[in-house]
Design an enzyme around this catalytic site. Structure first.
Site, PDB file in Angstrom:
ATOM      1  N   ASP A 227      23.329  17.984  53.233  1.00 27.98           N
ATOM      2  CA  ASP A 227      24.689  17.596  52.715  1.00 27.98           C
ATOM      3  C   ASP A 227      25.537  18.461  53.731  1.00 27.98           C
ATOM      4  OD1 ASP A 227      23.189  17.212  50.447  1.00 27.98           O
ATOM      5  OD2 ASP A 227      24.824  17.319  49.308  1.00 27.98           O
ATOM      6  N   HIS A 229      29.212  17.438  53.631  1.00 34.04           N
ATOM      7  CA  HIS A 229      30.211  17.328  52.645  1.00 34.04           C
ATOM      8  C   HIS A 229      31.808  17.647  53.276  1.00 34.04           C
ATOM      9  CE1 HIS A 229      29.150  16.398  48.616  1.00 34.04           C
ATOM     10  NE2 HIS A 229      27.959  16.973  48.878  1.00 34.04           N
ATOM     11  N   ASP A 256      25.596  12.476  51.619  1.00 35.54           N
ATOM     12  CA  ASP A 256      26.624  13.318  51.337  1.00 35.54           C
ATOM     13  C   ASP A 256      27.408  14.095  52.545  1.00 35.54           C
ATOM     14  OD1 ASP A 256      25.877  12.731  48.600  1.00 35.54           O
ATOM     15  OD2 ASP A 256      26.154  14.961  48.002  1.00 35.54           O
ATOM     16  N   ASP A 259      33.319  13.901  50.951  1.00 36.34           N
ATOM     17  CA  ASP A 259      33.975  14.603  49.797  1.00 36.34           C
ATOM     18  C   ASP A 259      33.709  16.024  49.717  1.00 36.34           C
ATOM     19  OD1 ASP A 259      34.727  12.278  48.279  1.00 36.34           O
ATOM     20  OD2 ASP A 259      32.786  11.911  47.356  1.00 36.34           O
ATOM     21  N   ARG A 260      34.520  16.590  48.823  1.00 36.04           N
ATOM     22  CA  ARG A 260      34.680  18.134  48.627  1.00 36.04           C
ATOM     23  C   ARG A 260      35.351  18.676  49.781  1.00 36.04           C
ATOM     24  NH1 ARG A 260      32.890  19.171  43.856  1.00 36.04           N
ATOM     25  NH2 ARG A 260      31.232  18.135  43.000  1.00 36.04           N
ATOM     26  N   ASN A 288      24.618  10.202  46.968  1.00 39.88           N
ATOM     27  CA  ASN A 288      25.388   9.837  45.819  1.00 39.88           C
ATOM     28  C   ASN A 288      26.775   9.930  46.212  1.00 39.88           C
ATOM     29  OD1 ASN A 288      24.948  12.750  45.700  1.00 39.88           O
ATOM     30  ND2 ASN A 288      26.172  12.593  43.884  1.00 39.88           N
ATOM     31  N   HIS A 289      27.255  10.739  47.177  1.00 40.02           N
ATOM     32  CA  HIS A 289      28.629  10.733  47.458  1.00 40.02           C
ATOM     33  C   HIS A 289      29.124   9.517  48.483  1.00 40.02           C
ATOM     34  CE1 HIS A 289      30.592  14.152  45.578  1.00 40.02           C
ATOM     35  NE2 HIS A 289      29.192  14.383  45.318  1.00 40.02           N
ATOM     36  N   HIS A 337      18.024  11.486  49.565  1.00 38.62           N
ATOM     37  CA  HIS A 337      18.901  12.444  49.301  1.00 38.62           C
ATOM     38  C   HIS A 337      18.742  13.159  48.017  1.00 38.62           C
ATOM     39  CE1 HIS A 337      22.781  14.237  48.969  1.00 38.62           C
ATOM     40  NE2 HIS A 337      22.943  13.763  47.720  1.00 38.62           N
ATOM     41  N   ARG A 385      23.217  17.028  35.775  1.00 35.72           N
ATOM     42  CA  ARG A 385      24.164  16.158  36.203  1.00 35.72           C
ATOM     43  C   ARG A 385      24.971  15.252  35.240  1.00 35.72           C
ATOM     44  NH1 ARG A 385      24.313  17.411  41.880  1.00 35.72           N
ATOM     45  NH2 ARG A 385      22.052  18.193  42.529  1.00 35.72           N
ATOM     46  N   HIS A 412      21.071  17.427  48.310  1.00 38.34           N
ATOM     47  CA  HIS A 412      21.593  17.052  47.102  1.00 38.34           C
ATOM     48  C   HIS A 412      22.000  18.462  46.200  1.00 38.34           C
ATOM     49  CE1 HIS A 412      22.816  14.431  43.846  1.00 38.34           C
ATOM     50  NE2 HIS A 412      21.646  14.543  43.052  1.00 38.34           N
TER      51      HIS A 412
END
Length: 483
Positions: A227, A229, A256, A259-260, A288-289, A337, A385, A412
Site C-alpha cells: 500500500d 495510500h 491501495d 485514499d487516506r 480494496n481502496h 492485495h 474488518r 492490505h
C-alpha cells in the site's frame, strides 16, 4: 465479597487508565490489550467496550469496533459514545443508513448535540447522492465515461506552464520528470493530459486477464511494494532508494494506491504514467481502496474533485475496474492485495475467469482477494474488518499445494517493520506507506526476488517530510473517528 469486588473494580480501572495512556501515545494495539483486560474483569462496563471500539477503529478493525459498540449500547441504551462508535464503524463500512439511525438516536437523547445533527445531515446527503448515482447508472449502464470526453475540444491555455504530453500522446521520460517536479510544487496536471493518461491506462489494463503471469528477465530484479495510500513523497523515496522501473528493475505495486493520504492524485498519475512508459516492467493490481465506496469515504473522491473534475473521478473508477486482481510471478509466487478464500479448492484458473469489470461484490472470490487477512490459527473466521475473512496456515498451505505455488505475497495491513512473514514463511505481508496516516510510526518495505532466487529479500525505509497537508484532508464526513 465486597472487598473482592472493589479490588476487581480498581484493577479494571487501572487497565482502562493504562489503555487510555497507550491510546494517547497512538499505541493502539497496546491500548486494545489493556481494554481487553479491563473487560475480562468487568464485561458489563460500557465504557471499557466503547474505549476498545475506538482503538479498533484506529486499527481499521471495523467489524470488531461494531461488535464492541453494539454491546456497549446493549448495556447502556443512553450511552452516547456507544452510538458514536457504532456510527463510525458503519461509516467505515459504507453503511450510511445504519450510521444515520445512530446519529438520529443521539439527537433524540441529546437534542442540543450539534455534531450528531451535522453528521446526520452529511449521511442524508451521501445517501441521496448514492441513490442518484445508482439511478443514472441503471439508465446508462453500458456507456463508457470515455464517450463523454472529447480531447480535441479541450484547450491548453497559454498560461499553463506545467508538463505537456507530446503530440502523439505518449508518456516519455522527460514528461515523467517534469510531472514529478510539477507535483512536488503541488500543482495539478492540465485536465487534457490527465484525461489522456487515464484513458490510455484504461485501455492497457483492460487488455489483461484478471490473473496475470509475469516472468522475470535474466539479470533483473522484481520488486513488490504494498500500500502507498496517497503518500506521494514516500512513493518518490521508494524510487530514490531502489531505482526507477526499467528492463532490469521491475515493479509490482500491490493495490491501495489512493485514499487516506492527501496526495493520492499525484500518486495515481505517477503510477499510471510509469505503467504507460514501461508496460512490460511495471505492474499494478487492484486493492480494496480502488473502489467507488472507499473513495467516497476516505478522500480520493474529494481530492480528484478538488484537483480535477467530477468526470475525471468517474473515469478513474471505470479504470480501477480494469485493474488485474492478482499476479503469479515465475509460476511460483501468488501476489494479491488481500488474501485467500472462504472456500477450498480455488484454482488459478478460477481467479483468471473472474469478471472484474465491476465494483467488488460483498462476498465471493473477488471480495476475498481484495479484503481477506491471514491469522495464526488454522481454519477461517469472520474478519475484524467486517468484510472478507481471516484465513489460517492450513488454508494457505492447501491453496499453494493445490496450485503448485511456493508462497503468497499480499499487502492490505500496516506492519511495524513494513513486512511480516507468517504461516511458516508461506504468507508474506508487505506494506509500503511508512508512518501510515502520519501517526502509526511504522516503516515501509519493498520485497525483492530474482529469477534464479525466489527467496524474498526485504528493504525497509522510513517516512520523508511532506507539505503540511494532513492525511484525509479530503475525507468525507470529516473527523468521524474522533467522535
Amino acid at each position: 465479597m465486597a472487598i473482592d469486588l472493589r479490588e476487581t473494580f480498581l484493577e479494571a480501572e487501572e487497565f482502562k487508565k493504562l489503555g487510555n495512556d497507550f491510546y494517547k501515545e497512538k499505541k493502539y494495539e497496546d491500548a486494545i490489550d489493556c481494554y481487553t483486560k479491563a473487560i475480562e474483569l468487568d464485561s458489563n462496563n460500557a465504557i471499557y467496550l466503547a474505549n476498545r471500539a475506538m482503538a479498533y477503529l484506529k486499527t481499521e478493525a471495523y467489524g470488531y469496533a461494531l461488535a464492541d459498540s453494539s454491546k456497549a449500547i446493549e448495556l447502556d441504551p443512553h450511552y452516547l459514545k456507544g452510538y458514536y462508535r457504532r456510527a463510525s464503524a458503519n461509516l467505515a463500512l459504507n453503511k450510511y443508513k445504519e450510521s444515520l439511525k445512530d446519529f438520529q438516536t443521539i439527537t433524540k437523547l441529546a437534542p442540543k448535540n450539534k455534531v450528531a445533527k451535522e453528521k446526520s445531515k452529511e449521511c442524508e446527503k451521501i445517501i441521496r447522492q448514492i441513490l442518484f448515482v445508482e439511478a443514472i447508472s441503471f439508465d446508462d449502464c453500458k456507456k463508457s465515461v470515455v464517450d463523454d470526453i472529447h480531447l480535441d475540444s479541450i484547450k491548453v491555455e497559454d498560461s499553463y506552464l506545467g508538463p505537456s504530453l507530446p503530440s502523439d500522446g505518449k508518456v516519455t521520460e522527460d514528461f515523467l520528470k517534469s510531472l514529478i517536479s510539477w507535483f512536488k510544487d503541488q500543482k495539478p496536471l492540465h485536465k487534457k493530459f490527465a484525461f489522456q493518461i487515464i484513458i490510455e491506462a484504461r485501455k492497457l489494463f483492460a487488455g489483461y486477464e484478471s490473473l496475470v503471469y509475469v516472468d522475470i528477465p535474466e539479470n533483473a530484479v522484481f520488486n513488490i511494494c504494498g500500500d502507498t495510500h496517497g503518500q506521494f513523497y514516500d512513493l518518490l523515496h521508494i524510487f530514490e532508494i531502489n531505482g526507477y522501473p526499467g528492463p532490469n528493475n521491475l515493479y509490482l505495486f500491490n493495490g491501495d494506491f489512493v485514499d487516506r493520504g492527501s496526495f493520492s492524485y499525484e500518486v495515481i498519475f505517477v503510477l499510471f504514467s510509469l505503467k504507460l512508459l514501461h508496460p512490460e516492467y511495471f505492474f499494478l493490481s487492484r486493492g480494496n481502496h480502488e473502489t467507488v465506496s472507499m473513495n467516497r469515504m476516505y478522500g480520493f473522491a474529494g481530492e480528484v474533485k478538488a484537483k480535477g473534475t467530477e468526470l475525471m473521478l468517474k473515469l478513474f473508477h471505470e479504470t480501477f475496474c480494469c485493474l488485474p486482481l492478482a499476479y503469479v510471478v515465475e509460476k511460483k509466487i501468488f501476489c494479491v492485495h488481500g488474501g485467500l478464500f472462504s472456500e477450498d479448492g480455488v484454482t488459478l484458473d478460477d481467479i483468471r475467469k473472474i469478471n472484474r469489470f465491476q465494483e467488488p461484490p460483498e462476498s465471493g472470490l473477488m471480495c476475498d482477494l481484495l479484503w481477506s487477512d491471514p491469522m495464526p490459527q488454522n481454519g477461517r473466521s469472520p474478519s475484524k474488518r467486517g468484510v472478507g475473512l481471516h484465513f489460517g496456515p492450513d488454508v494457505t498451505q492447501q491453496f499453494l499445494a493445490h496450485n503448485q505455488l511456493e508462497y503468497i505475497v499480499r499487502s492490505h495491513e500496516v506492519k511495524d517493520n513494513g513486512y511480516e512473514i507468517a504461516h511458516d514463511g508461506k504468507c508474506i505481508t508487505v506494506f509500503s506507506a511508512p508512518n501510515y496516516c502520519d501517526q502509526m510510526g511504522n516503516k515501509g518495505a519493498i520485497l525483492t526476488v530474482t529469477k534464479n532466487d525466489l527467496s524474498p529479500q526485504f528493504k525497509t525505509f522510513t517516512h520523508v517530510p511532506h507539505p503540511d497537508v494532513k492525511p484525509m484532508a479530503y475525507m468525507n464526513m470529516g473527523t468521524m473517528f474522533e467522535l
